[in-house]
Design an enzyme around this catalytic site. Structure first.
Site, PDB file in Angstrom:
ATOM      1  CB  SER A   9      -0.781   0.086   0.961  1.00 49.81           C
ATOM      2  OG  SER A   9      -0.371   0.127   2.106  1.00 49.81           O
ATOM      3  CB  VAL A  42       8.361  -4.139  -0.700  1.00 49.08           C
ATOM      4  CG1 VAL A  42       8.801  -4.648   0.898  1.00 49.08           C
ATOM      5  CG2 VAL A  42       6.623  -3.244   0.201  1.00 49.08           C
ATOM      6  CG  ASP A  70      -6.969  -4.116   3.287  1.00 47.64           C
ATOM      7  OD1 ASP A  70      -7.625  -5.288   2.760  1.00 47.64           O
ATOM      8  OD2 ASP A  70      -5.811  -3.805   2.174  1.00 47.64           O
TER       9      ASP A  70
END
Length: 487
Positions: A40, A44, A149
């Site tokens: 999000s 990464v 989430d």
């Protein structure tokens, strides 16, 4: 023996970055090895901590992203200390990016593993993953935090098979004065009914999402995944709780576990602590049963990386016929002694091992945040008059208001009849659809197909509206950020 120990002292384990490390540039503290995937708000990367040799994950977030949500994610990770929650080590500002240093989970997300193996999980594998996930949720809920989430893409596994909760980009904190939240946030197919209806929700909203995740691990995708997310938002609160597509394939214990999670009334839904005592979870086997599927997924990933590297090398060889090459990594510019460095990427999206937002679905769903302006302050709530009928969610009210405006603008300008252009369809103001009976099947199908583009256009208008509000705030934050060296 003593001499060997002195020459090769064991490196300490990284627990948190010290002040000295945080005052340096991140490249002085870490070596970035490769890109892992998308989380999000940012990408990464896999990196190594130079001092300890420990592998870490670094999320690099552009400052133009929603900094308020990023800071919230950092804050929640900072407060957590559980073997079932991804650890947070520290943060840096570097140029236009915020670097968030986190625990590395080498096996990637559960959805990565499903996708790489092209195979769903067995009941034993699911039970083991759910047991660790429930321990993580029990810890979060004890800390009065809602993840909001939960899905297979946000459950990470380390190489030993331990599951950890990750991606707190939309997580929320409950305070004593705020027993329930009233914002629609999360990923559509995993949303609890009370979240969609905006009637207030608490920690057990995560339990509904966990039940959907259990189905996702068993069947490869969540219920309603084959329909448009906005249609799913209408169906989840009104339809009975979803079940397995082929219930006969699954044990009574597993079926009952999912049933306990997917109770529409949050007051009657089981808690994480209660579900840890469920027979399906209590009979879960050790993490060793996950090693085979982890090794299989990592082998597939490695083969893909090698294949992609061969393609890169082949492209370099083809390009060498046109350019002068030096060791395959330096392209000499014509007439320039120094040449130009070409950086060859060895990773593509298909080789990710962290969090990918396409998960196991054919379309990129990402994380839906609706009614986000209420999130600017944690303590903000919408209160409803409990004597009134349940109000419609704000995003539905917006669509209806937009349609009314279109009806007023087009009233008297068009007469219902055969379809000429699918984009000019207006819903009749009086709600009389009798005229549809006179249309051909082809006309009806064209008008049905026109609905999704209309809806996408209206969603884009909403996005632009909130972006115009957010941008001045982001500009002010960036101006302040320039005066800081480190976060």
């Amino acid at each position: 023996m003593e001499t060997v120990q002195l020459r090769n002292p064991p490196r300490r384990q990284l627990k948190k970055l010290d002040e000295d490390s945080l005052t340096k540039q991140p490249e002085e503290v870490f070596d970035v090895l490769e890109k892992l995937g998308e989380g999000s708000y940012g990408s990464v990367y896999k990196a190594i901590h130079k001092e300890t040799g420990q592998i870490v994950a670094i999320k690099q977030v552009p400052v133009e992203s929603d900094l308020q949500e990023i800071i919230k994610e950092i804050s929640i990770m900072q407060q957590c200390d559980s073997p079932h929650v991804v650890k947070y080590y520290g943060s840096y500002f570097k140029n236009t990016d915020l670097w968030i240093v986190m625990e590395y989970c080498g096996a990637g997300s559960v959805s990565d593993i499903i996708r790489l193996r092209n195979k769903t999980l067995t009941e034993d594998e699911i039970a083991t993953i759910l047991q660790s996930t429930l321990k993580g949720l029990e810890y979060l809920h004890f800390m009065r935090k809602i993840h909001r989430d939960i899905k297979a893409g946000n459950i990470l596994l380390n190489t030993e098979g331990h599951a950890k909760l990750a991606d707190f980009g939309v997580a929320g904190q409950l305070t004593d004065t705020m027993a329930k939240r009233n914002t629609v946030i999360g990923t559509p197919f995993w949303m609890a009914p009370e979240v969609i209806q905006e009637i207030g929700y608490n920690c057990v909203a995560d339990i509904w999402s966990l039940g959907i995740t259990a189905i996702e691990m068993a069947e490869g995708k969540p219920p309603y995944a084959d329909i448009h997310p906005m249609r799913a938002i209408f169906m989840i609160p009104t339809n009975p709780p979803p079940t397995f597509r082929k219930p006969e394939l699954w044990s009574d214990n597993f079926t009952d576990f999912v049933k306990q999670c997917l109770v529409k009334s949050p007051e009657q839904r089981a808690t994480a602590t209660q579900l840890l005592q469920h027979p399906f979870v209590r009979s879960a086997k050790g993490v060793s049963i996950l090693r085979d599927l982890i090794n299989e997924a990592m082998d597939v990933k490695l083969k893909r990386q090698e294949s992609q590297q061969r393609e890169v090398d082949q492209d370099d060889e083809e390009n060498s016929e046109e350019d002068e090459m030096d060791s395959g990594t330096m392209v000499r510019a014509v007439g320039d002694e120094m040449g130009t460095v070409r950086v060859a990427s060895t990773m593509t999206d298909g080789a990710n091992t962290m969090i990918e937002h396409d998960d196991t679905l054919p379309s990129q769903l990402g994380t839906m945040v609706i009614n986000a302006e209420d999130e600017e302050e944690e303590g903000t709530m919408k209160r409803r008059d409990e004597t009134m009928q349940p109000a419609k969610p704000s995003f539905l009210e917006y669509f209806e208001q937009k349609e009314k405006e279109n009806q007023i603008n087009s009233f008297g300008k068009s007469v219902p009849g055969p379809l000429k252009n699918s984009s000019d369809w207006k819903i009749p103001q009086d709600g009389d659809y009798e005229f549809l009976k006179s249309w051909t099947v082809e006309d009806l199908q064209k008008r049905l197909l026109a609905l999704d583009p209309m809806m996408e256009q209206e969603i884009e208008e909403i996005r632009q509206k909130y972006q115009s509000k957010r941008q001045p705030i982001l500009d002010a934050i960036e101006a302040k950020k320039r005066r800081q060296q480190n976060f």
